[in-house]
Design a protein around this motif. Structure first.
Motif, PDB file in Angstrom:
ATOM      1  N   GLU A  18     -34.452  50.980  10.333  1.00 44.87           N
ATOM      2  CA  GLU A  18     -35.149  49.901   9.605  1.00 44.87           C
ATOM      3  C   GLU A  18     -33.721  48.828   9.601  1.00 44.87           C
ATOM      4  N   LEU A  19     -32.582  49.073   9.216  1.00 42.01           N
ATOM      5  CA  LEU A  19     -31.571  48.421   8.813  1.00 42.01           C
ATOM      6  C   LEU A  19     -30.905  47.764  10.237  1.00 42.01           C
ATOM      7  N   PHE A  20     -30.868  48.604  11.212  1.00 39.34           N
ATOM      8  CA  PHE A  20     -30.452  48.045  12.390  1.00 39.34           C
ATOM      9  C   PHE A  20     -31.354  46.791  13.280  1.00 39.34           C
ATOM     10  N   VAL A  21     -32.678  47.144  12.837  1.00 36.20           N
ATOM     11  CA  VAL A  21     -33.511  46.075  13.286  1.00 36.20           C
ATOM     12  C   VAL A  21     -33.523  45.006  12.572  1.00 36.20           C
ATOM     13  N   ARG A  22     -33.548  44.960  11.231  1.00 39.12           N
ATOM     14  CA  ARG A  22     -33.624  43.929  10.302  1.00 39.12           C
ATOM     15  C   ARG A  22     -32.173  43.358  10.178  1.00 39.12           C
ATOM     16  N   ASP A  23     -31.035  43.897  10.382  1.00 33.91           N
ATOM     17  CA  ASP A  23     -29.619  43.212  10.032  1.00 33.91           C
ATOM     18  C   ASP A  23     -28.830  43.298  11.294  1.00 33.91           C
ATOM     19  N   GLY A  24     -29.243  43.793  12.290  1.00 37.06           N
ATOM     20  CA  GLY A  24     -28.388  43.806  13.410  1.00 37.06           C
ATOM     21  C   GLY A  24     -27.245  45.039  13.400  1.00 37.06           C
ATOM     22  N   TYR A  25     -26.475  45.324  14.466  1.00 40.86           N
ATOM     23  CA  TYR A  25     -25.512  46.179  14.252  1.00 40.86           C
ATOM     24  C   TYR A  25     -24.449  46.010  13.277  1.00 40.86           C
ATOM     25  N   SER A  26     -23.854  44.726  13.506  1.00 35.35           N
ATOM     26  CA  SER A  26     -22.794  44.456  12.678  1.00 35.35           C
ATOM     27  C   SER A  26     -23.112  44.305  11.340  1.00 35.35           C
ATOM     28  N   GLY A  27     -24.372  43.591  10.988  1.00 33.80           N
ATOM     29  CA  GLY A  27     -24.735  43.675   9.732  1.00 33.80           C
ATOM     30  C   GLY A  27     -25.306  45.066   8.982  1.00 33.80           C
ATOM     31  N   THR A  28     -25.077  46.067   9.633  1.00 30.74           N
ATOM     32  CA  THR A  28     -25.439  47.390   8.890  1.00 30.74           C
ATOM     33  C   THR A  28     -24.396  48.030   8.975  1.00 30.74           C
ATOM     34  N   THR A  29     -24.090  48.779   7.759  1.00 31.32           N
ATOM     35  CA  THR A  29     -23.059  49.425   7.129  1.00 31.32           C
ATOM     36  C   THR A  29     -23.683  51.077   6.944  1.00 31.32           C
ATOM     37  N   VAL A  30     -22.630  51.997   7.121  1.00 33.24           N
ATOM     38  CA  VAL A  30     -23.080  53.216   6.972  1.00 33.24           C
ATOM     39  C   VAL A  30     -23.294  53.424   5.227  1.00 33.24           C
ATOM     40  N   ARG A  31     -22.594  52.756   4.603  1.00 35.49           N
ATOM     41  CA  ARG A  31     -22.948  52.899   3.270  1.00 35.49           C
ATOM     42  C   ARG A  31     -24.334  52.271   2.919  1.00 35.49           C
ATOM     43  N   GLY A  32     -24.816  51.162   3.389  1.00 36.55           N
ATOM     44  CA  GLY A  32     -26.065  50.651   3.398  1.00 36.55           C
ATOM     45  C   GLY A  32     -27.260  51.520   3.905  1.00 36.55           C
ATOM     46  N   ILE A  33     -26.927  52.412   4.987  1.00 34.07           N
ATOM     47  CA  ILE A  33     -27.924  53.339   5.409  1.00 34.07           C
ATOM     48  C   ILE A  33     -28.056  54.361   4.478  1.00 34.07           C
ATOM     49  N   ALA A  34     -26.953  54.773   3.894  1.00 36.81           N
ATOM     50  CA  ALA A  34     -26.651  55.911   3.066  1.00 36.81           C
ATOM     51  C   ALA A  34     -27.497  55.489   1.768  1.00 36.81           C
ATOM     52  N   ALA A  35     -27.585  54.323   1.474  1.00 38.91           N
ATOM     53  CA  ALA A  35     -28.072  53.847   0.301  1.00 38.91           C
ATOM     54  C   ALA A  35     -29.695  53.716   0.361  1.00 38.91           C
ATOM     55  N   VAL A  36     -30.026  53.375   1.553  1.00 36.77           N
ATOM     56  CA  VAL A  36     -31.461  52.992   1.620  1.00 36.77           C
ATOM     57  C   VAL A  36     -32.131  54.559   1.895  1.00 36.77           C
ATOM     58  N   ALA A  37     -31.257  55.469   2.383  1.00 36.86           N
ATOM     59  CA  ALA A  37     -31.860  57.015   2.617  1.00 36.86           C
ATOM     60  C   ALA A  37     -31.788  57.579   1.274  1.00 36.86           C
TER      61      ALA A  37
END
Length: 189
Positions: A18-37
């Motif tokens: 979801e985040l990679f598609v929405r925000d792109g690679y550089s706009g996505t962080t491990v912290r952001g992924i963890a927060a959503v998950a």
């Protein structure tokens, strides 16, 4: 005893996609992924090793593309163009944009090359006659990628507003010529 509410690998994978598609690679962080998950960033790394590893695990090619490439050879050009026009607002376009934003990383560039060969060039080259089947397939892939870049990535306003049947006919027939034209005569250029 381990808590029962730790997000699964699949939950992390879905959040990352979801985040990679929405925000792109550089706009996505491990912290952001963890927060959503809903987990600790260390769990993301434990499951996938790195942001790059997680990205490589999330990207996939549209299942429609192999179907088009396996279809009647005489209509592949126009079908590829129809796919680009139809899929511009789908997850496939988002995945492609994310791949491009990450293509400066060697492991991702290699995955893109391998995917392009395995999904596009290899199957198409196997169906093309003549002396240059792989070259023709790679040139078709290059034209296809050019339209994707102009339509999905750059969002060219003229193309976005242009008559879709005209785009299909003009660009589709241009791609088709690579598949249908006789081999060039040696020494002609």
């Amino acid at each position: 005893m381990l808590p029962q509410n730790i997000p699964s690998r699949d939950s992390i994978h879905r959040a990352a996609t979801e985040l990679f598609v929405r925000d792109g690679y550089s706009g996505t962080t491990v912290r952001g992924i963890a927060a959503v998950a809903g987990c600790d960033p260390a769990l993301v790394i434990r499951h996938f090793g790195s942001k790059e590893g997680l990205f490589l695990a999330t990207i996939s090619v549209s299942q429609e593309l192999p179907r088009i490439l396996a279809g009647p050879i005489e209509s592949i050009g126009r079908e590829l163009v129809r796919f680009v026009l139809r899929a511009s607002e789908t997850p496939a376009a988002g995945v492609y944009r994310a791949m491009l934003t990450a293509s400066d990383r060697p492991e991702i560039k290699e995955k893109l090359r391998a995917s392009m060969h395995d999904v596009f060039v290899g199957p198409l080259a196997d169906r093309i006659g003549g002396s240059y089947p792989e070259l023709r397939a790679r040139l078709v892939a290059a034209q296809f990628a050019g339209l994707i870049n102009a339509y999905w990535l750059v969002a060219d306003p003229v193309l976005s507003c242009a008559d879709r049947p005209a785009i299909v006919a003009l660009y589709g027939d241009s791609i088709q010529r690579l598949l249908d034209t006789a081999d060039p005569v040696a020494g002609e250029a």
